[in-house]
Design an enzyme around this catalytic site. Structure first.
Site, PDB file in Angstrom:
ATOM      1  N   ASP A  51      -4.244  10.176   9.536  1.00 25.44           N
ATOM      2  CA  ASP A  51      -2.959   9.540   9.804  1.00 25.44           C
ATOM      3  C   ASP A  51      -2.431   9.908  11.182  1.00 25.44           C
ATOM      4  O   ASP A  51      -2.595  11.036  11.649  1.00 25.44           O
ATOM      5  CB  ASP A  51      -1.920   9.954   8.754  1.00 25.44           C
ATOM      6  CG  ASP A  51      -2.270   9.460   7.368  1.00 25.44           C
ATOM      7  OD1 ASP A  51      -2.939   8.413   7.280  1.00 25.44           O
ATOM      8  OD2 ASP A  51      -1.900  10.118   6.387  1.00 25.44           O
ATOM      9  N   GLU A  97       0.873  -1.176   0.000  1.00 25.32           N
ATOM     10  CA  GLU A  97       0.000   0.000   0.000  1.00 25.32           C
ATOM     11  C   GLU A  97       0.908   1.223   0.000  1.00 25.32           C
ATOM     12  O   GLU A  97       1.562   1.526   0.991  1.00 25.32           O
ATOM     13  CB  GLU A  97      -0.896  -0.019   1.237  1.00 25.32           C
ATOM     14  CG  GLU A  97      -1.827   1.167   1.363  1.00 25.32           C
ATOM     15  CD  GLU A  97      -2.602   1.163   2.676  1.00 25.32           C
ATOM     16  OE1 GLU A  97      -3.087   2.243   3.064  1.00 25.32           O
ATOM     17  OE2 GLU A  97      -2.706   0.100   3.329  1.00 25.32           O
TER      18      GLU A  97
END
Length: 274
Positions: free
Chosen positions: A68, A57
């Site tokens: 994040d 990924e």
């Protein structure tokens, strides 16, 4: 080492199925492209694939990475500070898939794709040998443009499901996704945790009830034991911060070690990477 799959066949789904047929599930590893620089990030992704990671990924650095955690944010901000540009993702993907058989998906927030042009992005990613896109901030009922572009380019498309999702939302995610559904094990931002949230197994069970083919659990996995725990009920374990931290602290050599260790959670001892 690009492998050819018939049109309409999910590259990621094929990789996950191979691991399931072997009696376990897939390990999906995240790294941001461009960290600490583009060439090292390519080398790092290749090292992950060569040390047991089934699907790569590749994160597209973005200036507002709201989902994040601090480790990944720091890495993506460094990539941007070094001058990373969206167009650099495509040659990076091309170089990685030329060396490994693990499929490469790009994880990106939707705004960069819109800026680049959805169909143009899809076409360029497919031409580079990429398998598809994970779009964490794009919900299926607002994704008609991307679904059409991905279909035209024969790309996988991965949407998220969270513990707070209604049955209708889960069904939408299952129907709109190709490859797998990204199953968010905890609410909030990403980052390694000492325990994988027990909500994950409940969410996977709910996704099974609405027909999911592959449910892969992410957010918080950091040990081989957690990989084993997740793969007891899910089709894949998604790992990000542990890999980014390894690369930041010990370079590609340390990342390769961590990849082997975490991949061991999905394989019997006789099937470990050399």
């Amino acid at each position: 080492m690009t492998t050819t799959t018939p049109r309409g066949t999910s590259k990621v789904g094929t990789a996950i199925r191979a691991r399931k047929d072997a009696g376990s599930g897939a390990v999906i590893g995240y790294l941001p492209v461009g960290f600490p620089d583009v060439s090292t990030s390519i080398e790092a992704a290749v090292a992950m694939a060569n040390n047991g990671i089934d699907v790569i990924e590749l994160g597209l650095p973005y200036s507002d990475p709201v989902m994040d955690g601090p480790v990944i944010q720091a890495a993506t901000q460094r990539a941007l500070a070094e001058g990373f540009r969206i167009r650099e993702i495509f040659p990076a993907v091309r170089e990685i898939v030329s060396q490994v058989s693990s499929p490469v998906v790009v994880m990106t927030y939707w705004n960069p794709v819109t800026q680049y042009g959805a169909q143009r992005f899809a076409d360029d990613l497919a031409a580079a040998g990429g398998a598809g896109l994970i779009t964490p901030d794009l919900i299926p009922d607002e994704a008609a443009e991307w679904i059409a572009a991905a279909d035209a380019a024969d790309l996988d498309r991965v949407f998220l499901a969270a513990p707070s999702s209604s049955e209708a939302r889960l069904r939408q995610a299952v129907e709109a996704s190709r490859g797998f559904v990204y199953t968010v094990s905890t609410m909030g931002i990403t980052g390694a945790r000492s325990d994988v949230d027990s909500a994950a197994s409940t969410l996977v069970a709910r996704l099974r009830e609405v027909g999911v083919e592959n449910a892969c659990v992410g957010l918080g996995i950091s040990t081989a034991e957690q990989v084993r725990e997740v793969l007891a009920y899910a089709d894949g374990a998604i790992i990000g911060s542990a890999f980014v931290r390894a690369l930041a602290e010990g370079g590609v050599a340390r990342l390769a070690e961590v990849s082997r260790d975490l991949a061991s959670g999905s394989r019997p001892a006789a099937d470990q990477p050399a």
